[in-house]
Design a protein around this motif. Structure first.
Motif, short mmCIF file in Angstrom:
data_model
loop_
_atom_site.label_atom_id
_atom_site.label_comp_id
_atom_site.label_asym_id
_atom_site.label_seq_id
_atom_site.Cartn_x
_atom_site.Cartn_y
_atom_site.Cartn_z
N ARG A 164 54.29 17.77 -3.07
CA ARG A 164 55.10 18.06 -1.89
C ARG A 164 55.94 19.30 -2.12
O ARG A 164 56.41 19.55 -3.22
N ARG A 167 59.01 21.76 -0.07
CA ARG A 167 59.87 22.09 1.08
C ARG A 167 60.54 23.41 0.79
O ARG A 167 61.10 23.62 -0.27
N GLU A 183 57.43 22.59 5.38
CA GLU A 183 57.08 21.48 4.50
C GLU A 183 55.56 21.37 4.39
O GLU A 183 54.85 21.53 5.38
N ARG A 221 52.37 19.08 2.14
CA ARG A 221 52.02 17.99 1.24
C ARG A 221 50.51 18.03 0.99
O ARG A 221 49.72 18.26 1.91
N LEU A 254 60.48 13.82 -1.85
CA LEU A 254 60.18 14.33 -0.52
C LEU A 254 59.12 13.46 0.12
O LEU A 254 58.07 13.21 -0.46
N ILE A 301 56.99 13.80 3.11
CA ILE A 301 56.55 14.70 4.19
C ILE A 301 55.37 14.05 4.89
O ILE A 301 54.27 13.97 4.37
#
Length: 578
Positions: free
Chosen positions: A114, A116, A125, A127, A258, A260
């Protein structure tokens, strides 16, 4: 950006190389009151936590490696970069959270990666989730989710190249380095997955590991040091400012996990059939280059209208295989279905064409466009009054210049074509994505000024050859910087179709305006089509994220409306000349 359009000289105020010290691992040996067999206590997990940071706090890296009793390894990595100082104090934070499970022999089991990036006014963002057992890959980005088959043996290893939008270098990643080390231990081939919107999302295969334990492993911009005595990664390096050093007092978790999951629509990989009828060729251009290619032919005896394809900077093979999708092949099939022949070729150093693309001058590429267009016009199944040339990005400049020497060229198609001078477009490319992301004019001006200084150094010869942008020659830059796209198009004076993505940051919409105004003023027949939310590759961008390259990496061909306009325009022009 090489291969995607025009070359970019580089656009950050910071670029230097990190020197890294060795770390002091926090090593938790497993309790072992027995041999782990009958009558002995079970062997527990062995956890090693290693962290790095630089003195300024710009970069912090954490790697936690868990060795399980069955020999499998779980890697958890966290990286935080605060680059605000390098962006004149404006917000520039990048966060990476990476989880990977490796089999006992170092082969991939799963990966969950992930990222960001909080950049000025916007947050990006991404993933990447890979399951080697199932052979699946899911990439979630602001532009949507892409679900792909890995299409490979699950034994292959995966490592993450954690770039962020608007940050043209990779961040230090303990997980990437440890995964690379696992590939070497396993003597396995390495499979790179890249969630970078400015790079390739599909698979990029590299060479196999040799089973040895080198003292260091070069992983793109990261330098990973591997200690064969204990099997640990001991140093990290990247071209981020500062010096990473061991930090045994770093917190256990630098960043929150995170999660996402945008729930965006799935973007399916597009498929197309290659034209069934074709002839291959090999021709010699005036610069001495040998060009290999093919002409795709519709059914029937002809003669047919014909369109030759010419790629942007960096060159590419005749398939136009950007991001795992053969864009040129798919476009060729659409034209062939409409009764239009297509000529496409491998640029030197690509496909079956010999040579070194990086050694070419700008005028050498003019010669290639001319040679291919002449081949198209001379083919016995082609209508000599219906010969057209399509150029993408820089390729559009070369077809205009080729038309000056070839009367048979009936019309030109500018796809994301450059109407400005080379110097003007490169300067815009330096600042435009940052401006679109919400950065101040002060920062944009600073980036553009940096590029102006570099261009002047190229012109006066004070920039050494080894500091030229990779994959280009000095002759290319000297000629390119002064080339004037709109002046060449006016001089060519051919009916012209201009196709422009409004979300294109490399060749922004003003270029279409310049073509339209100048060609109309010169009395040249010009048609301009503008597409909201299409980017430089004529693929969809994300509404609200236009102009930062978010469309790159999508496994898509030209948008259907773009293909339709090309077919309709060529058909109409061919009818007029018939």
């Amino acid at each position: 950006m090489q291969r995607f359009g025009l070359p970019v000289l580089g656009s950050l105020l910071l670029v230097s190389t990190l020197a890294c010290g060795s770390n002091d691992d926090e090593h938790n040996p497993p309790p072992n009151d027995g041999d782990g067999g009958a009558g002995g206590a079970p062997v527990a997990d062995e956890v090693t936590r290693t962290s790095w940071r630089d003195e300024s706090g710009l970069v912090q890296v954490l790697l936690t490696t868990t060795l399980h009793p069955d020999g499998t390894r779980t890697l958890h990595g966290e990286t935080v970069l605060d680059l605000s100082r390098q962006y004149l104090g404006e917000t520039a934070h990048v966060t990476l959270v990476e989880d990977v499970v490796l089999a006992a022999d170092g082969r991939l089991v799963t990966a969950d990666l992930r990222r960001r990036a909080a950049m000025a006014a916007k947050i990006f963002e991404h993933r990447l989730e890979a399951d080697a057992r199932a052979g699946t890959l899911v990439a979630t980005r602001s532009s949507g989710r892409v679900e792909l088959d890995l299409d490979t043996d699950p034994a292959w290893l995966v490592t993450f190249l954690p770039f962020s939008p608007l940050v043209p270098f990779s961040a230090p990643s303990g997980v990437a380095c440890a995964t690379m080390e696992g590939a070497v231990r396993a003597s396995a081939e390495v499979m790179f997955l890249d969630a970078n919107p400015m790079g390739s999302l599909p698979l990029l295969l590299q060479g196999a590991g040799d089973g040895e334990h080198p003292s260091s492993l070069r992983l793109m911009d990261n330098l990973c040091g591997y200690d064969p005595s204990n099997g640990t990664v001991r140093t990290l390096a990247s071209n981020v400012l500062g010096e990473l050093r061991a930090d045994s007092d770093a917190p256990a978790h630098l960043v929150p996990a995170l999660d996402i999951n945008r729930g965006d629509p799935v973007i399916a990989r597009q498929q197309c059939d290659a034209p069934a009828r074709f002839e291959t060729f090999e021709i010699l251009a005036d610069d001495g280059s040998t060009l290999a290619g093919q002409i795709d032919l519709p059914p029937g005896t002809g003669p047919f209208p014909v369109v030759s394809f010419h790629a942007g900077s960096g060159g590419i093979e005749r398939t136009g295989n950007y991001f795992g999708v053969p864009q040129w092949t798919c476009l060729a099939q659409a034209l062939v279905d409409a009764g239009i022949a297509v000529v496409r070729y491998d640029d030197p150093g690509h496909g079956e064409s010999p040579g070194d693309f990086a050694a070419l001058s700008y005028e050498d590429r003019d010669a290639h466009a001319l040679a291919v267009s002449r081949y198209a016009a001379a083919h016995p199944l082609v209508r000599t009054d219906a010969v057209f040339a399509l150029g993408h990005s820089e390729g559009g400049n070369h077809v205009s210049r080729a038309a000056l020497a070839q009367p048979e060229l009936r019309g030109l198609i500018q796809v994301a074509g450059v109407a400005m001078t080379g110097a003007e477009i490169v300067e815009i490319q330096a600042g435009r994505p940052y401006e679109n992301a919400g950065y101040s004019q002060q920062l944009v001006n600073a980036l553009e000024q940096q590029v102006r200084v570099t261009m002047n150094a190229i012109r006066d010869g004070s920039l050494p050859d080894d500091q030229l942008p990779a994959g280009t020659s000095r002759a290319f830059w000297v000629q390119f910087l002064d080339a004037d796209g709109v002046a060449d198009a006016v001089a060519a004076a051919r009916p012209t179709l201009v196709l422009q993505g409004v979300a294109d940051w490399q060749v922004p919409p003003r270029n279409a305006d310049l073509f339209e105004d100048a060609l109309n003023a010169a009395g040249v027949d010009v048609q301009v089509e503008r597409y909201p939310y299409l980017g430089h590759m004529m693929t969809p961008n994300t509404p609200g994220f236009e102009g930062i390259g978010e469309e790159y990496g999508l496994p898509l061909t030209f948008a259907p409306e773009v293909v339709e306009h090309i077919v309709t325009w060529v058909t109409a022009q061919a009818s007029v000349s018939n």
